[in-house]
Scaffold this motif. Structure first.
Motif, PDB file in Angstrom:
ATOM      1  N   ASP A  63       0.826  -1.201   0.000  1.00  0.00           N
ATOM      2  CA  ASP A  63       0.000   0.000   0.000  1.00  0.00           C
ATOM      3  C   ASP A  63       0.863   1.256   0.000  1.00  0.00           C
ATOM      4  N   ASN A  86       2.355   1.658  -3.504  1.00  0.00           N
ATOM      5  CA  ASN A  86       1.300   2.079  -4.426  1.00  0.00           C
ATOM      6  C   ASN A  86       0.994   3.559  -4.261  1.00  0.00           C
ATOM      7  N   GLY A  87       0.908   4.010  -3.015  1.00  0.00           N
ATOM      8  CA  GLY A  87       0.643   5.416  -2.760  1.00  0.00           C
ATOM      9  C   GLY A  87       1.748   6.311  -3.291  1.00  0.00           C
ATOM     10  N   CYS A 100       3.881   5.566  -5.731  1.00  0.00           N
ATOM     11  CA  CYS A 100       3.887   5.478  -7.197  1.00  0.00           C
ATOM     12  C   CYS A 100       2.759   6.321  -7.797  1.00  0.00           C
ATOM     13  N   ASN A 101       1.573   6.272  -7.205  1.00  0.00           N
ATOM     14  CA  ASN A 101       0.443   7.058  -7.709  1.00  0.00           C
ATOM     15  C   ASN A 101       0.693   8.554  -7.556  1.00  0.00           C
ATOM     16  N   ALA A 102       1.260   8.958  -6.415  1.00  0.00           N
ATOM     17  CA  ALA A 102       1.558  10.376  -6.214  1.00  0.00           C
ATOM     18  C   ALA A 102       2.632  10.852  -7.184  1.00  0.00           C
ATOM     19  N   GLU A 103       3.583   9.994  -7.469  1.00  0.00           N
ATOM     20  CA  GLU A 103       4.649  10.340  -8.418  1.00  0.00           C
ATOM     21  C   GLU A 103       4.076  10.519  -9.822  1.00  0.00           C
ATOM     22  N   LYS A 104       3.153   9.650 -10.206  1.00  0.00           N
ATOM     23  CA  LYS A 104       2.524   9.775 -11.531  1.00  0.00           C
ATOM     24  C   LYS A 104       1.709  11.053 -11.654  1.00  0.00           C
ATOM     25  N   ARG A 105       1.083  11.471 -10.545  1.00  0.00           N
ATOM     26  CA  ARG A 105       0.271  12.692 -10.560  1.00  0.00           C
ATOM     27  C   ARG A 105       1.112  13.956 -10.469  1.00  0.00           C
ATOM     28  N   LYS A 135       8.560   2.985 -11.539  1.00  0.00           N
ATOM     29  CA  LYS A 135       7.767   1.778 -11.291  1.00  0.00           C
ATOM     30  C   LYS A 135       8.226   1.186  -9.977  1.00  0.00           C
TER      31      LYS A 135
END
Length: 96
Positions: A32, A35-36, A38-43, A94
């Motif tokens: 988790d 994932n958090g 990685c998602n923040a990095e993508k945004r 990733k």
């Protein structure tokens, strides 16, 4: 318990069970956390708050910090599960 009426009608199993049977559980705290991040990095975020906290997550994030993938770590002890605020550098593509 499933009644014969539910079984004859062919209804869904979730209708026959009490609502508290299918609560979500947290399987992996580290997963988790990654994932958090990685998602923040993508945004394109500069910081991300990760919760809950654990010794494994802290050690893993310290290794990532040592290798230059993330910036500073701020560990917040709220007398519950704890939180970690991670400064993102923009080097993660990733993880997980």
């Amino acid at each position: 318990r499933l009644s014969e009426r539910h079984l004859q009608r062919g209804s869904d199993f979730r209708e026959a069970c009490p609502p508290n049977v299918f609560n979500m559980v947290r399987i992996s705290v580290l997963r988790d956390c990654l994932n958090g991040i990685c998602n923040a990095e993508k945004r394109g975020k500069r910081q991300v708050q990760v919760r809950p906290n654990s010794k494994v997550v802290i050690k893993f994030l310290q290794v990532m910090q040592k290798h230059g993938y993330i910036g500073d770590l701020e560990i917040i002890d709220d007398h519950r599960a704890g939180k970690v605020v991670v400064d993102l550098v923009g080097r993660i593509n990733k993880c997980g």
